[in-house]
Design a protein around this motif. Structure first.
Motif, PDB file in Angstrom:
ATOM      1  N   ALA A   1      32.426 -28.468  33.626  1.00 59.04           N
ATOM      2  CA  ALA A   1      32.588 -26.840  33.191  1.00 59.04           C
ATOM      3  C   ALA A   1      33.755 -26.255  33.382  1.00 59.04           C
ATOM      4  N   LEU A   2      34.210 -26.416  34.650  1.00 63.51           N
ATOM      5  CA  LEU A   2      35.332 -26.156  35.348  1.00 63.51           C
ATOM      6  C   LEU A   2      36.825 -26.777  34.503  1.00 63.51           C
ATOM      7  N   GLY A   3      36.495 -27.957  34.118  1.00 66.58           N
ATOM      8  CA  GLY A   3      37.624 -28.654  33.576  1.00 66.58           C
ATOM      9  C   GLY A   3      37.497 -28.092  31.956  1.00 66.58           C
ATOM     10  N   GLU A   4      36.455 -27.782  31.588  1.00 69.39           N
ATOM     11  CA  GLU A   4      36.463 -27.212  30.005  1.00 69.39           C
ATOM     12  C   GLU A   4      37.138 -25.966  30.046  1.00 69.39           C
ATOM     13  N   ALA A   5      37.063 -25.051  30.928  1.00 69.49           N
ATOM     14  CA  ALA A   5      37.661 -23.856  31.155  1.00 69.49           C
ATOM     15  C   ALA A   5      39.053 -23.732  31.206  1.00 69.49           C
ATOM     16  N   ALA A   6      39.440 -24.869  32.026  1.00 70.58           N
ATOM     17  CA  ALA A   6      41.004 -24.943  32.360  1.00 70.58           C
ATOM     18  C   ALA A   6      41.561 -25.507  31.103  1.00 70.58           C
TER      19      ALA A   6
ATOM     20  N   GLY B   1      48.523 -31.981  36.527  1.00 65.23           N
ATOM     21  CA  GLY B   1      49.551 -33.109  36.532  1.00 65.23           C
ATOM     22  C   GLY B   1      50.000 -33.088  35.094  1.00 65.23           C
ATOM     23  N   ARG B   2      49.479 -32.916  34.003  1.00 61.69           N
ATOM     24  CA  ARG B   2      49.824 -33.074  32.648  1.00 61.69           C
ATOM     25  C   ARG B   2      50.767 -31.918  32.331  1.00 61.69           C
ATOM     26  N   LEU B   3      50.382 -30.716  33.017  1.00 60.65           N
ATOM     27  CA  LEU B   3      51.306 -29.504  32.753  1.00 60.65           C
ATOM     28  C   LEU B   3      52.653 -29.726  33.212  1.00 60.65           C
ATOM     29  N   PHE B   4      52.800 -30.306  34.555  1.00 65.79           N
ATOM     30  CA  PHE B   4      54.030 -30.387  35.191  1.00 65.79           C
ATOM     31  C   PHE B   4      54.646 -31.598  34.550  1.00 65.79           C
TER      32      PHE B   4
ATOM     33  N   ASP C   1      45.244 -25.677  26.424  1.00 66.37           N
ATOM     34  CA  ASP C   1      45.595 -25.958  24.803  1.00 66.37           C
ATOM     35  C   ASP C   1      44.871 -24.888  23.871  1.00 66.37           C
ATOM     36  N   PRO C   2      45.376 -24.821  22.755  1.00 66.44           N
ATOM     37  CA  PRO C   2      46.704 -25.590  22.205  1.00 66.44           C
ATOM     38  C   PRO C   2      47.889 -24.819  22.701  1.00 66.44           C
ATOM     39  N   PHE C   3      49.103 -25.780  23.048  1.00 62.28           N
ATOM     40  CA  PHE C   3      50.354 -25.125  23.580  1.00 62.28           C
ATOM     41  C   PHE C   3      51.262 -24.972  22.540  1.00 62.28           C
ATOM     42  N   ASP C   4      51.794 -23.776  22.385  1.00 67.38           N
ATOM     43  CA  ASP C   4      52.597 -23.492  21.203  1.00 67.38           C
ATOM     44  C   ASP C   4      53.993 -23.311  21.408  1.00 67.38           C
ATOM     45  N   GLY C   5      54.405 -23.783  22.547  1.00 63.09           N
ATOM     46  CA  GLY C   5      55.820 -23.643  23.362  1.00 63.09           C
ATOM     47  C   GLY C   5      56.182 -22.492  24.240  1.00 63.09           C
TER      48      GLY C   5
ATOM     49  N   ARG D   1      52.034 -20.647  30.855  1.00 61.95           N
ATOM     50  CA  ARG D   1      50.669 -21.846  30.750  1.00 61.95           C
ATOM     51  C   ARG D   1      50.052 -21.984  32.038  1.00 61.95           C
ATOM     52  N   TRP D   2      50.716 -22.367  33.001  1.00 57.51           N
ATOM     53  CA  TRP D   2      50.124 -22.505  34.578  1.00 57.51           C
ATOM     54  C   TRP D   2      49.276 -21.283  34.937  1.00 57.51           C
ATOM     55  N   LEU D   3      49.936 -20.193  34.554  1.00 60.63           N
ATOM     56  CA  LEU D   3      49.017 -18.910  35.172  1.00 60.63           C
ATOM     57  C   LEU D   3      47.705 -18.598  34.190  1.00 60.63           C
ATOM     58  N   ALA D   4      48.017 -18.994  32.617  1.00 64.35           N
ATOM     59  CA  ALA D   4      46.669 -19.190  32.148  1.00 64.35           C
ATOM     60  C   ALA D   4      45.716 -19.872  32.642  1.00 64.35           C
ATOM     61  N   VAL D   5      46.031 -20.997  32.900  1.00 64.97           N
ATOM     62  CA  VAL D   5      45.040 -21.982  33.572  1.00 64.97           C
ATOM     63  C   VAL D   5      44.505 -21.465  34.727  1.00 64.97           C
ATOM     64  N   CYS D   6      45.367 -21.048  35.528  1.00 62.44           N
ATOM     65  CA  CYS D   6      44.884 -20.471  36.858  1.00 62.44           C
ATOM     66  C   CYS D   6      44.066 -19.496  36.634  1.00 62.44           C
ATOM     67  N   ARG D   7      43.942 -18.543  35.722  1.00 59.60           N
ATOM     68  CA  ARG D   7      43.212 -17.312  35.559  1.00 59.60           C
ATOM     69  C   ARG D   7      41.978 -17.915  34.898  1.00 59.60           C
ATOM     70  N   ALA D   8      41.881 -18.874  34.193  1.00 63.26           N
ATOM     71  CA  ALA D   8      40.644 -19.426  33.553  1.00 63.26           C
ATOM     72  C   ALA D   8      39.818 -20.077  34.666  1.00 63.26           C
TER      73      ALA D   8
END
Length: 238
Positions: A73-78, A141-144, A83-87, A93-100
């Motif tokens: 469930a945590l992985g799905e939220a992240a 890791g994929r984000l980096f 995604d999707p990433f539009d540039g 993008r990192w901050l959006a993942v952290c907030r989720a």
């Protein structure tokens, strides 16, 4: 085309969900150490704990299912935040993942504590939890990696990983594609550590007398973490 479940399979799946929902309520009230198969059986309408063993052979099997569900469930939220990433800006993008991840943790504090809190006495997580448990760090890791490919990863100072640290990470590095930069892996691990550490401090009450706005502080801290670890917008790296 996948085969449709039989009525009996659907009933079993529904009752399995009911058992896990009841177990999550027990976690919230008593913590994992207080999870009792006997009490849980009564809560779901079974006459004895032995009937519950037809679904889970013991407390540890049930804990494993709850842990895997929490990680997923945590992985799905992240994933949904990444995604999707539009540039967009990689730091954003990192901050959006952290907030989720924070939103999920605040909504499910007892499940967060189950997977990222103190170990459950007498319980050793089996291999079944490895896949779900690595979803979030692999995503980071994929984000980096994607930031590096876009020229938006600029670590401060010398990013070289000393030989002792590289040797310590051999179990992880050996599983990654050949040529994966060790310093990129360390940055992703540091980001993951900072994220979980910030959430643990907040959820376990350590920031209560430190900040009047945990969300604003969290945003600043995670933005700072991303910047210190080298995430930048593509334009900034030109």
């Amino acid at each position: 085309m996948p085969k449709a479940p039989t009525p009996r399979e659907r009933v079993r799946a529904e009752f399995t969900r009911e058992i896990k929902d009841a177990a999550r309520r027990h976690l919230a009230e008593h913590g994992p150490a207080g999870l009792s198969m006997r009490t849980l059986a009564k809560d779901v309408g079974l006459v004895s704990a032995s009937a519950l063993y037809r679904y889970y052979p013991g407390r540890d099997a049930l804990l494993t299912a709850l842990i895997a569900d929490a990680y997923d469930a945590l992985g799905e939220a992240a994933d949904a935040a990444a995604d999707p990433f539009d540039g967009a800006d990689h730091a954003d993008r990192w901050l959006a993942v952290c907030r989720a991840v924070r939103d999920w943790a605040l909504a499910h504090p007892h499940e967060f504590a189950l997977v990222h809190g103190s170990p459950v006495p007498g319980y050793t997580a089996p291999e079944d939890t490895t896949g779900p448990g690595t979803r979030l760090p692999l995503l980071i890791g994929r984000l980096f990696q994607e930031a590096a490919a876009a020229g938006a990863y600029r670590p401060l100072g010398d990013p070289a990983v000393p030989a002792p640290a590289r040797a310590a990470l051999a179990p992880l590095l050996d599983r990654l594609p050949p040529g994966t930069p060790a310093h990129l892996v360390v940055s992703a691990l540091a980001a993951w550590s900072d994220l979980l550490g910030a959430l643990a401090l907040e959820l376990f009450g350590h920031l209560a007398r430190i900040t009047t706005d945990p969300g604003a502080y969290f945003d600043h801290l995670m933005h700072r973490t991303g910047a210190l670890l080298g995430l930048a917008s593509p334009a900034a790296s030109c």
